[in-house]
Design an enzyme around this catalytic site. Structure first.
Site, PDB file in Angstrom:
ATOM      1  N   SER A 145      56.261  -2.416  40.000  1.00 32.58           N
ATOM      2  CA  SER A 145      55.614  -0.901  39.206  1.00 32.58           C
ATOM      3  C   SER A 145      55.749  -0.626  40.120  1.00 32.58           C
ATOM      4  CB  SER A 145      54.197  -1.453  38.671  1.00 32.58           C
ATOM      5  OG  SER A 145      53.996   0.538  37.634  1.00 32.58           O
ATOM      6  N   ASP A 224      57.321  -1.849  27.190  1.00 31.46           N
ATOM      7  CA  ASP A 224      56.769  -1.864  28.791  1.00 31.46           C
ATOM      8  C   ASP A 224      56.336  -0.245  28.054  1.00 31.46           C
ATOM      9  OD1 ASP A 224      56.062  -0.280  30.950  1.00 31.46           O
ATOM     10  OD2 ASP A 224      57.231  -1.540  31.552  1.00 31.46           O
ATOM     11  N   HIS A 257      54.009  -3.998  30.454  1.00 31.51           N
ATOM     12  CA  HIS A 257      53.597  -3.406  31.513  1.00 31.51           C
ATOM     13  C   HIS A 257      52.842  -4.499  32.484  1.00 31.51           C
ATOM     14  CE1 HIS A 257      54.717  -1.283  35.297  1.00 31.51           C
ATOM     15  NE2 HIS A 257      53.461  -0.844  35.792  1.00 31.51           N
TER      16      HIS A 257
HETATM   17  N1  LIG Z   1      46.829   1.291  31.995  1.00 35.19           N
HETATM   18  C1  LIG Z   1      46.279   1.639  32.972  1.00 35.19           C
HETATM   19  C2  LIG Z   1      47.756   1.882  34.233  1.00 35.19           C
HETATM   20  C3  LIG Z   1      47.704   0.747  35.885  1.00 35.19           C
HETATM   21  C4  LIG Z   1      48.775  -0.372  35.427  1.00 35.19           C
HETATM   22  O1  LIG Z   1      49.150  -0.857  34.216  1.00 35.19           O
HETATM   23  N2  LIG Z   1      48.627  -0.793  36.468  1.00 35.19           N
HETATM   24  C5  LIG Z   1      49.555  -1.748  36.830  1.00 35.19           C
HETATM   25  C6  LIG Z   1      50.600  -1.603  37.704  1.00 35.19           C
HETATM   26  S1  LIG Z   1      50.902   0.104  37.721  1.00 35.19           S
HETATM   27  C7  LIG Z   1      48.750  -3.469  37.296  1.00 35.19           C
HETATM   28  O2  LIG Z   1      48.850  -4.173  37.524  1.00 35.19           O
HETATM   29  N3  LIG Z   1      47.445  -3.698  36.466  1.00 35.19           N
HETATM   30  C8  LIG Z   1      46.540  -4.610  36.556  1.00 35.19           C
HETATM   31  C9  LIG Z   1      46.653  -5.584  36.115  1.00 35.19           C
HETATM   32  O3  LIG Z   1      47.299  -5.856  35.238  1.00 35.19           O
HETATM   33  O4  LIG Z   1      45.898  -6.595  36.525  1.00 35.19           O
HETATM   34  C10 LIG Z   1      45.669   2.877  33.547  1.00 35.19           C
HETATM   35  O5  LIG Z   1      44.818   3.428  32.705  1.00 35.19           O
HETATM   36  O6  LIG Z   1      44.170   2.168  34.826  1.00 35.19           O
END
Ligand SMILES: N[C@@H](CCC(=O)N[C@@H](CS)C(=O)NCC(=O)O)C(=O)O
Length: 279
Positions: A145, A224, A257
């Site tokens: 991402s 995603d 995602h």
């Molecule tokens: N849905 C999340 C968006 C952020 C997101 O999806 N982050 C991804 C990378 S863009 C991630 O790796 N999140 C941490 C995880 O899943 O451990 C939010 O609103 O906080």
């Protein structure tokens, strides 16, 4: 530099280190997986760049990379996603400030003092890793991402610095999507040309005919939630086609995602990097 975690893992060790970063002017943490081969030989290093909201922990605890890194004799380094600490500027929302460094060097106040993740990942971190661990100077780069954007941009901006590159669900054209527009306006100002220097599709459009062209592996889940709004892999396909850059873009039905998607395919990415790093 101080070791704050160490866990035996697949015959090697998963560690977390902290150090005072001169590039970012704050204390930073990074994860490093040392495969069993590093006990006796210098091993190449795969740098992993995580996405929005992540720290050095997400990838090392969720992706299951260690099994594959041990199989292939590759060190894996996973830095935090931004400078950190009470003295570091932050913002409301998960997509700007701490946890959202975008792997660039900010030029605008109040960000420009600390937000220099490009220089940190490209220069300071490898110098530390190569001095402290049994690491060679063969480097690969990957990420997810915002970190997929980081992997693409660091590779394209630094020809010769990396031997292999890949990404999961990358932001490929930050100047054209909401996450990138918001972050770039804050970090770089409203100058559109400044943004193009940190945009993979724009960098591909100005790629010199004789520039290094590494085989690029990109995986994208079709379920995603950010696909159509923030990621837009078709723009990367168009940019690679127009600039003659090799790209294997694989679309996977049903995958979202999350790190469940990354865990499902990380073994193939480690193999992709290992083939180039051990060549
Ligand atoms: N849905 C999340 C968006 C952020 C997101 O999806 N982050 C991804 C990378 S863009 C991630 O790796 N999140 C941490 C995880 O899943 O451990 C939010 O609103 O906080």
């Amino acid at each position: 530099m101080e070791k704050i975690e160490s866990h035996a893992c697949f015959g090697g060790s998963q560690e977390v280190w902290t150090h005072a970063s001169h590039t970012l002017a704050c204390d930073m943490r990074f994860g490093v997986y040392l495969p069993p081969q590093a006990a006796t030989a210098r091993c190449p290093v795969l740098y992993w760049l995580s996405g929005l909201t992540c720290t050095e922990q997400n990838f090392i605890t969720k992706a299951g990379v260690q099994r594959y890194a041990a199989e292939h004799g590759v060190i894996v380094v996973a830095p935090d996603t931004s400078p950190r600490g009470a003295e570091v500027p932050d913002a409301e929302g998960y997509d700007l400030g701490q946890g959202a460094g975008f792997y660039l060097n900010a030029t605008q106040a109040p960000w420009s003092t600390h937000y220099r993740m490009h220089d940190y990942v490209v220069d300071e971190l490898p110098a530390l890793v190569e001095a402290r661990f049994n690491a060679s100077t063969a480097r690969g780069i990957s990420g997810h991402s915002m970190g997929g954007h980081g992997a693409l941009v660091l590779y394209l901006r630094n020809p010769g610095r990396y031997r292999s590159v890949s990404a999961f669900a990358p932001i490929v054209a930050p100047t054209q999507v909401p996450w990138g527009k918001k972050a770039f306006a804050a970090y770089l100002g409203e100058d559109r040309d400044a943004g193009r220097d940190w945009d993979a599709c724009a960098l591909l459009a100005s790629l010199a005919p004789d520039a290094q062209r590494l085989p690029l592996l990109v995986d994208q889940g079709e379920a995603d939630e950010f696909l159509a709004t923030q990621l837009r892999p078709e723009l990367l396909e168009q940019a690679c086609r127009a600039s003659g850059h090799p790209l294997v873009l694989r679309r996977h039905a049903g995958y979202d995602h999350s790190y469940y998607f990354i865990a499902s395919l990380i073994g193939e990415h480690v193999a992709h990097h290992a083939a180039a790093l051990h060549a």
